[in-house]
Scaffold this motif. Structure first.
Motif, PDB file in Angstrom:
ATOM      1  N   TRP A 148      32.250 -40.535  28.299  1.00  0.00           N
ATOM      2  CA  TRP A 148      31.327 -41.493  27.694  1.00  0.00           C
ATOM      3  C   TRP A 148      30.032 -40.812  27.285  1.00  0.00           C
ATOM      4  O   TRP A 148      29.658 -39.777  27.824  1.00  0.00           O
ATOM      5  CB  TRP A 148      30.967 -42.616  28.680  1.00  0.00           C
ATOM      6  CG  TRP A 148      32.036 -43.628  28.925  1.00  0.00           C
ATOM      7  CD1 TRP A 148      32.993 -44.058  28.062  1.00  0.00           C
ATOM      8  CD2 TRP A 148      32.259 -44.353  30.140  1.00  0.00           C
ATOM      9  NE1 TRP A 148      33.797 -44.996  28.644  1.00  0.00           N
ATOM     10  CE2 TRP A 148      33.361 -45.205  29.926  1.00  0.00           C
ATOM     11  CE3 TRP A 148      31.622 -44.367  31.379  1.00  0.00           C
ATOM     12  CZ2 TRP A 148      33.844 -46.058  30.908  1.00  0.00           C
ATOM     13  CZ3 TRP A 148      32.098 -45.218  32.362  1.00  0.00           C
ATOM     14  CH2 TRP A 148      33.196 -46.052  32.121  1.00  0.00           C
ATOM     15  N   VAL A 149      29.367 -41.432  26.338  1.00  0.00           N
ATOM     16  CA  VAL A 149      27.994 -41.093  25.981  1.00  0.00           C
ATOM     17  C   VAL A 149      27.085 -42.110  26.672  1.00  0.00           C
ATOM     18  O   VAL A 149      27.231 -43.313  26.462  1.00  0.00           O
ATOM     19  CB  VAL A 149      27.786 -41.135  24.458  1.00  0.00           C
ATOM     20  CG1 VAL A 149      26.311 -40.944  24.108  1.00  0.00           C
ATOM     21  CG2 VAL A 149      28.645 -40.080  23.772  1.00  0.00           C
ATOM     22  N   MET A 150      26.163 -41.630  27.489  1.00  0.00           N
ATOM     23  CA  MET A 150      25.287 -42.492  28.283  1.00  0.00           C
ATOM     24  C   MET A 150      23.853 -42.326  27.786  1.00  0.00           C
ATOM     25  O   MET A 150      23.209 -41.307  28.045  1.00  0.00           O
ATOM     26  CB  MET A 150      25.383 -42.129  29.764  1.00  0.00           C
ATOM     27  CG  MET A 150      26.811 -42.080  30.299  1.00  0.00           C
ATOM     28  SD  MET A 150      27.570 -43.702  30.451  1.00  0.00           S
ATOM     29  CE  MET A 150      26.794 -44.281  31.953  1.00  0.00           C
ATOM     30  N   GLY A 151      23.374 -43.317  27.055  1.00  0.00           N
ATOM     31  CA  GLY A 151      22.038 -43.243  26.487  1.00  0.00           C
ATOM     32  C   GLY A 151      20.968 -43.725  27.444  1.00  0.00           C
ATOM     33  O   GLY A 151      21.222 -44.000  28.621  1.00  0.00           O
ATOM     34  N   GLY A 152      19.751 -43.859  26.907  1.00  0.00           N
ATOM     35  CA  GLY A 152      18.620 -44.227  27.734  1.00  0.00           C
ATOM     36  C   GLY A 152      18.264 -45.694  27.710  1.00  0.00           C
ATOM     37  O   GLY A 152      17.432 -46.135  28.509  1.00  0.00           O
ATOM     38  N   HIS A 153      18.886 -46.477  26.805  1.00  0.00           N
ATOM     39  CA  HIS A 153      18.532 -47.891  26.667  1.00  0.00           C
ATOM     40  C   HIS A 153      19.748 -48.690  26.202  1.00  0.00           C
ATOM     41  O   HIS A 153      20.764 -48.124  25.792  1.00  0.00           O
ATOM     42  CB  HIS A 153      17.416 -48.094  25.627  1.00  0.00           C
ATOM     43  CG  HIS A 153      16.231 -47.214  25.802  1.00  0.00           C
ATOM     44  ND1 HIS A 153      15.170 -47.537  26.604  1.00  0.00           N
ATOM     45  CD2 HIS A 153      15.933 -46.006  25.260  1.00  0.00           C
ATOM     46  CE1 HIS A 153      14.265 -46.572  26.548  1.00  0.00           C
ATOM     47  NE2 HIS A 153      14.709 -45.631  25.752  1.00  0.00           N
ATOM     48  N   ILE A 154      19.594 -50.014  26.225  1.00  0.00           N
ATOM     49  CA  ILE A 154      20.500 -50.938  25.527  1.00  0.00           C
ATOM     50  C   ILE A 154      19.625 -51.878  24.712  1.00  0.00           C
ATOM     51  O   ILE A 154      18.740 -52.542  25.265  1.00  0.00           O
ATOM     52  CB  ILE A 154      21.365 -51.775  26.489  1.00  0.00           C
ATOM     53  CG1 ILE A 154      22.229 -50.888  27.378  1.00  0.00           C
ATOM     54  CG2 ILE A 154      22.247 -52.747  25.700  1.00  0.00           C
ATOM     55  CD1 ILE A 154      22.996 -51.662  28.451  1.00  0.00           C
ATOM     56  N   GLY A 212      19.760 -39.794  26.293  1.00  0.00           N
ATOM     57  CA  GLY A 212      18.422 -40.341  26.102  1.00  0.00           C
ATOM     58  C   GLY A 212      18.327 -41.195  24.855  1.00  0.00           C
ATOM     59  O   GLY A 212      19.106 -42.120  24.646  1.00  0.00           O
ATOM     60  N   ASP A 213      17.360 -40.868  23.976  1.00  0.00           N
ATOM     61  CA  ASP A 213      17.138 -41.630  22.742  1.00  0.00           C
ATOM     62  C   ASP A 213      17.984 -41.130  21.576  1.00  0.00           C
ATOM     63  O   ASP A 213      17.965 -41.738  20.500  1.00  0.00           O
ATOM     64  CB  ASP A 213      15.661 -41.533  22.337  1.00  0.00           C
ATOM     65  CG  ASP A 213      14.819 -42.595  23.021  1.00  0.00           C
ATOM     66  OD1 ASP A 213      15.353 -43.330  23.864  1.00  0.00           O
ATOM     67  OD2 ASP A 213      13.615 -42.683  22.715  1.00  0.00           O
ATOM     68  N   LEU A 214      18.699 -40.021  21.746  1.00  0.00           N
ATOM     69  CA  LEU A 214      19.426 -39.443  20.617  1.00  0.00           C
ATOM     70  C   LEU A 214      20.554 -40.341  20.146  1.00  0.00           C
ATOM     71  O   LEU A 214      20.767 -40.524  18.940  1.00  0.00           O
ATOM     72  CB  LEU A 214      19.985 -38.072  21.008  1.00  0.00           C
ATOM     73  CG  LEU A 214      20.638 -37.325  19.839  1.00  0.00           C
ATOM     74  CD1 LEU A 214      19.582 -36.581  19.040  1.00  0.00           C
ATOM     75  CD2 LEU A 214      21.713 -36.354  20.332  1.00  0.00           C
ATOM     76  N   LEU A 215      21.295 -40.923  21.080  1.00  0.00           N
ATOM     77  CA  LEU A 215      22.433 -41.769  20.729  1.00  0.00           C
ATOM     78  C   LEU A 215      22.632 -42.781  21.846  1.00  0.00           C
ATOM     79  O   LEU A 215      22.926 -42.420  22.982  1.00  0.00           O
ATOM     80  CB  LEU A 215      23.695 -40.913  20.546  1.00  0.00           C
ATOM     81  CG  LEU A 215      24.935 -41.621  20.000  1.00  0.00           C
ATOM     82  CD1 LEU A 215      24.652 -42.310  18.669  1.00  0.00           C
ATOM     83  CD2 LEU A 215      26.092 -40.640  19.832  1.00  0.00           C
TER      84      LEU A 215
END
Length: 362
Positions: free
Chosen positions: A275-281, A241-244
């Motif tokens: 992978w680390v999959m976040g909530g945005h780019i 999500g927004d964490l990383l």
């Protein structure tokens, strides 16, 4: 008189057969599974007598890759003709969805995971109106397609959030209210802890069993007080999500943030993380540079997926700014602690490569 052969005897070496990796639903080494294509074996047997059941126990990450450019919006949002929801099949049991930046500038990502007995939707985007952001319609179509492939009539869906506080990740949740065979995770922290089976917050972990595919719920407050990260034991992905993520990370509580990154670091050391999959780019391809907020056109974005080493990097720099009002610029993310979201957005770090932004970029 025969004196014997002059040839040198060659010892016989027995080569043991190669141990096959346990990749029941897709062998990445097979020629028919090159990166960027289907990345999984077909689950469509010619003669099917019942529902197809997959084995989600595999050695290492399941086959899957992301080799594309995401829909990146338009200079004039009103004239954009791209799909409102961009969908890719990471593999047959995993779908990544992105909200069109021209629908909402944050363009959040949503993840749809399938198991043998349940499906899981992680986050629901930044727009409530189905007219502009048809998330449920898109998810329903993917569920129907998956059920057709597996010889099923339907499958229960659970909708969860990386944070009930994050407006950009829960606005589409209302589209699923009243949907048959659908469970919505609570948005309030106290109820969410009970839903996930989390006792002493933020310690411990919870489990969501989709039928052989187990998703671990890891408490990770810091950018939001109710933040959680989901670990997919099949793909070996962390949904943070927004964490990383590759963007401007707004730290709400710096001590909680450091504790959560410490928890993720320990997890990545004891579990395989692809992978680390976040909530945005939000980052550009230029190191240390991010697009400004409210930008609907981001043609030269960073990739979505981050290597697990970024957890260590974020932890190192977050530890150094506890208690300080400052901004830390790194190649793949920006940490903002006790400052506003637009604080020196364009500045680069002194120890990073000085790569000038092309003249056509803002």
């Amino acid at each position: 008189m025969q004196t014997g052969s002059s040839e040198t005897a060659v010892p016989c070496v027995v080569v043991p057969p190669k141990k096959l990796a346990n990749t029941p639903n897709g062998d990445p080494e097979q020629a028919y599974n090159p990166p960027g294509v289907r990345n999984t074996d077909s689950c469509l047997p010619l003669r099917r007598t019942g529902p197809v059941v997959h084995d989600y126990e595999c050695d290492g990450p399941a086959a899957g890759d992301i080799t594309l450019r995401w829909i990146h919006g338009s200079v004039v949002a009103a004239k954009n003709t791209d799909p409102r929801v961009h969908v890719i099949a990471y593999n047959e049991d995993t779908y990544i969805l992105r909200e069109n930046p021209c629908v909402h500038w944050e363009a959040p990502f949503t993840y749809l995971l399938f198991g043998n007995s349940g499906a899981l939707l992680i986050d629901t985007g930044a727009t409530p109106e189905a007219e502009f952001y048809p998330l449920r319609k898109t998810v329903d179509a993917l569920v129907r397609r998956w059920c057709q492939m597996r010889g099923r009539k339907t499958i229960p869906l659970t909708v969860v959030l990386t944070s009930g506080e994050d407006v950009a990740q829960h606005q589409g949740r209302g589209q699923f209210v009243g949907r048959p065979e659908t469970t919505l995770a609570p948005m309030e922290l106290a109820a969410a802890k009970q839903f996930y089976g989390l006792g002493e917050w933020p310690k411990g972990t919870g489990k969501i069993d989709l039928g052989g595919r187990v998703i671990t719920v890891i408490p990770t407050p810091g950018t939001h007080k109710d933040g959680v990260t989901f670990y997919d034991s099949y793909n070996k992905l962390l949904y943070t999500g927004d964490l990383l993520y590759p963007g401007r990370i707004m730290i709400a509580n710096d001590r909680d943030y450091v504790t959560s990154l410490t928890r993720l670091k320990a997890w990545s050391e004891s579990h395989t993380v692809k992978w680390v999959m976040g909530g945005h780019i939000e980052m550009m391809f230029v190191p240390g540079r991010a697009y400004p907020r409210f930008r609907n056109h981001r043609e030269f974005e960073h990739v979505l997926q981050l290597e697990p080493r970024v957890i260590d990097e974020a932890l190192t720099y977050a530890t150094g700014i506890v208690g300080k009002a400052t901004v830390v610029f790194r190649e793949e993310f920006i940490l903002l602690n006790r400052v506003g979201p637009d604080e020196q957005v364009y500045r680069t770090g002194a120890d990073m490569p000085e790569i000038p932004v092309p003249f056509w970029l803002p």
